[in-house]
Design a protein around this motif. Structure first.
Motif, PDB file in Angstrom:
ATOM      1  N   GLU A  85      14.466  -1.445 -18.687  1.00 61.24           N
ATOM      2  CA  GLU A  85      15.353  -0.297 -18.520  1.00 61.24           C
ATOM      3  C   GLU A  85      14.867   0.604 -17.386  1.00 61.24           C
ATOM      4  O   GLU A  85      13.677   0.941 -17.308  1.00 61.24           O
ATOM      5  N   LEU A  86      15.782   0.997 -16.538  1.00 57.41           N
ATOM      6  CA  LEU A  86      15.459   1.898 -15.432  1.00 57.41           C
ATOM      7  C   LEU A  86      14.913   3.220 -15.956  1.00 57.41           C
ATOM      8  O   LEU A  86      14.048   3.832 -15.319  1.00 57.41           O
ATOM      9  N   SER A  87      15.387   3.660 -17.106  1.00 53.46           N
ATOM     10  CA  SER A  87      14.940   4.931 -17.668  1.00 53.46           C
ATOM     11  C   SER A  87      13.419   4.962 -17.860  1.00 53.46           C
ATOM     12  O   SER A  87      12.776   6.003 -17.696  1.00 53.46           O
ATOM     13  N   LYS A  88      12.847   3.804 -18.193  1.00 53.76           N
ATOM     14  CA  LYS A  88      11.393   3.737 -18.390  1.00 53.76           C
ATOM     15  C   LYS A  88      10.654   3.957 -17.072  1.00 53.76           C
ATOM     16  O   LYS A  88       9.614   4.619 -17.038  1.00 53.76           O
ATOM     17  N   LEU A  89      11.194   3.406 -16.012  1.00 53.56           N
ATOM     18  CA  LEU A  89      10.580   3.607 -14.698  1.00 53.56           C
ATOM     19  C   LEU A  89      10.713   5.057 -14.264  1.00 53.56           C
ATOM     20  O   LEU A  89       9.770   5.642 -13.710  1.00 53.56           O
ATOM     21  N   ASP A 114      21.600  11.153 -14.867  1.00 52.01           N
ATOM     22  CA  ASP A 114      22.024  10.874 -16.246  1.00 52.01           C
ATOM     23  C   ASP A 114      22.630   9.478 -16.371  1.00 52.01           C
ATOM     24  O   ASP A 114      22.488   8.823 -17.408  1.00 52.01           O
ATOM     25  N   GLU A 115      23.295   8.984 -15.326  1.00 50.18           N
ATOM     26  CA  GLU A 115      23.772   7.607 -15.330  1.00 50.18           C
ATOM     27  C   GLU A 115      22.588   6.648 -15.376  1.00 50.18           C
ATOM     28  O   GLU A 115      22.557   5.690 -16.152  1.00 50.18           O
ATOM     29  N   ALA A 116      21.607   6.917 -14.527  1.00 52.79           N
ATOM     30  CA  ALA A 116      20.448   6.039 -14.415  1.00 52.79           C
ATOM     31  C   ALA A 116      19.639   5.984 -15.707  1.00 52.79           C
ATOM     32  O   ALA A 116      18.981   4.976 -15.990  1.00 52.79           O
ATOM     33  N   MET A 117      19.696   7.034 -16.503  1.00 64.13           N
ATOM     34  CA  MET A 117      18.936   7.078 -17.747  1.00 64.13           C
ATOM     35  C   MET A 117      19.640   6.371 -18.903  1.00 64.13           C
ATOM     36  O   MET A 117      19.055   6.203 -19.972  1.00 64.13           O
ATOM     37  N   VAL A 158      21.369   0.448 -18.124  1.00 61.21           N
ATOM     38  CA  VAL A 158      20.943   0.227 -16.741  1.00 61.21           C
ATOM     39  C   VAL A 158      19.561  -0.420 -16.730  1.00 61.21           C
ATOM     40  O   VAL A 158      18.612   0.106 -17.321  1.00 61.21           O
ATOM     41  N   ILE A 159      19.461  -1.557 -16.056  1.00 59.52           N
ATOM     42  CA  ILE A 159      18.172  -2.236 -15.992  1.00 59.52           C
ATOM     43  C   ILE A 159      17.781  -2.552 -14.547  1.00 59.52           C
ATOM     44  O   ILE A 159      18.626  -2.690 -13.670  1.00 59.52           O
TER      45      ILE A 159
END
Length: 319
Positions: free
Chosen positions: A151-155, A201-204, A208-209
């Motif tokens: 997940e992009l949120s983790k990055l 907020d979209e990226a989180m 999203v990966i």
């Protein structure tokens, strides 16, 4: 009786490609590729079904409905990657020039500390998982892909952007030794480097990966090796390939297609069957490998998960 609850983003069996294609993949998996890869039966299966050797450790999508995927051959033979060519079927033959060894990703902008990420270290830092997603191109074709990524949120959390960061900007590698169309300079198909962006907020959103592979194997070069973005509710051009730079900013990035043709492409590019492209309808799509078209779903079928992000917005204006 135990019931497996399907995640809301997992697609139903009647929305994917033919069962015969999936049965071939399932047969291969039953053979136990990870432990028997040297055996004749595995080599035969790989040759017959054109499947890659699995070389990634990941959490599998449980796939409770036995979802049917597009074939590896279809996914890796129909690609938009203008850095190589505008001919979708020729990208795979030209992508050998892309060298992904010692890949670095520069991160700058509104973050606590600018950093250069090493791709190999990055893959070890976050647990990989399989995500079976619809993929819808603005051109009107679609497919179903078993992406592998995190997940992009983790990055984003790891990079610690400042509170003033409202957008995240992505940039494809610029190297005219690797990408023949970049070497054409002003005569290239588009202005390079390729740029895309999302609101924070979209990226989180959990959908999203950052994808590093598909079908259990490292990302093929023609599909955006070694790392690309996957935003399943947006048209495919938002899922930028071969990412070499990430920037956090308080200004909306000017993405490549918005820059190339602002009358036809906007920043958001959410899949919306009610908003036609100026030159064609978006109401239907053709799944690779199928003859008849099917109806396009709002937000590519992920409306429950993402519609809240655009509450109060005029989705016709913001395409």
């Amino acid at each position: 009786m135990n019931f497996i609850k399907r995640k809301t983003w997992q697609i139903s069996e009647n929305e994917v490609t033919s069962k015969e294609l999936f049965d071939n993949r399932r047969t291969f998996l039953k053979l136990g590729a990870a432990s028997l890869v040297a055996s004749g039966s595995i080599i035969e299966a790989l040759a017959k079904d054109q499947l890659p050797v699995q070389n990634l450790k990941f959490i599998k999508d449980n796939n409770p409905n036995n979802l049917v995927l597009n074939t590896y051959e279809q996914i890796t033979s129909h690609n938009n990657f203008y850095e190589f060519t505008t001919n979708q079927s020729r990208v795979k033959d030209l992508a050998y020039t892309l060298n992904t060894n010692n890949w670095k990703i520069e991160v700058d902008g509104l973050i606590e500390k600018p950093v250069t990420l090493d791709f190999d270290d990055l893959v070890k830092k976050f647990a990989l998982e399989e995500r079976i997603y619809r993929f819808r191109c603005v051109e009107g074709w679609s497919m179903v892909v078993p992406w592998i990524g995190f997940e992009l949120s983790k990055l984003i959390k790891y990079l610690k952007p400042l509170s003033s960061a409202k957008y995240i900007r992505f940039e494809t590698l610029y190297d005219d030794d690797m990408f023949p169309d970049q070497a054409r300079t002003v005569f290239g198909a588009i202005d390079y480097p390729y740029v895309e962006g999302l609101r924070i907020d979209e990226a989180m959103n959990e959908l999203v990966i950052m994808a590093v592979g598909l079908y259990g194997s490292s990302m093929p070069k023609q599909n955006g090796a070694p790392i690309r973005l996957i935003v399943p509710w947006k048209y495919g051009f938002k899922s930028i390939k071969s990412i070499a730079k990430i920037s956090f900013t308080n200004e909306q990035p000017l993405n490549t297609w918005q820059k190339e043709n602002p009358k036809e492409y906007g920043f958001y590019a959410n899949v919306n069957p009610k908003v036609d492209h100026p030159r064609w309808s978006q109401a239907k799509e053709r799944v690779l490998g199928k003859f008849l078209k099917q109806n396009t779903l709002m937000f590519n079928g992920y409306e429950k998960e993402v519609a809240y992000l655009y509450k109060g917005m005029d989705l016709r204006k913001e395409f």
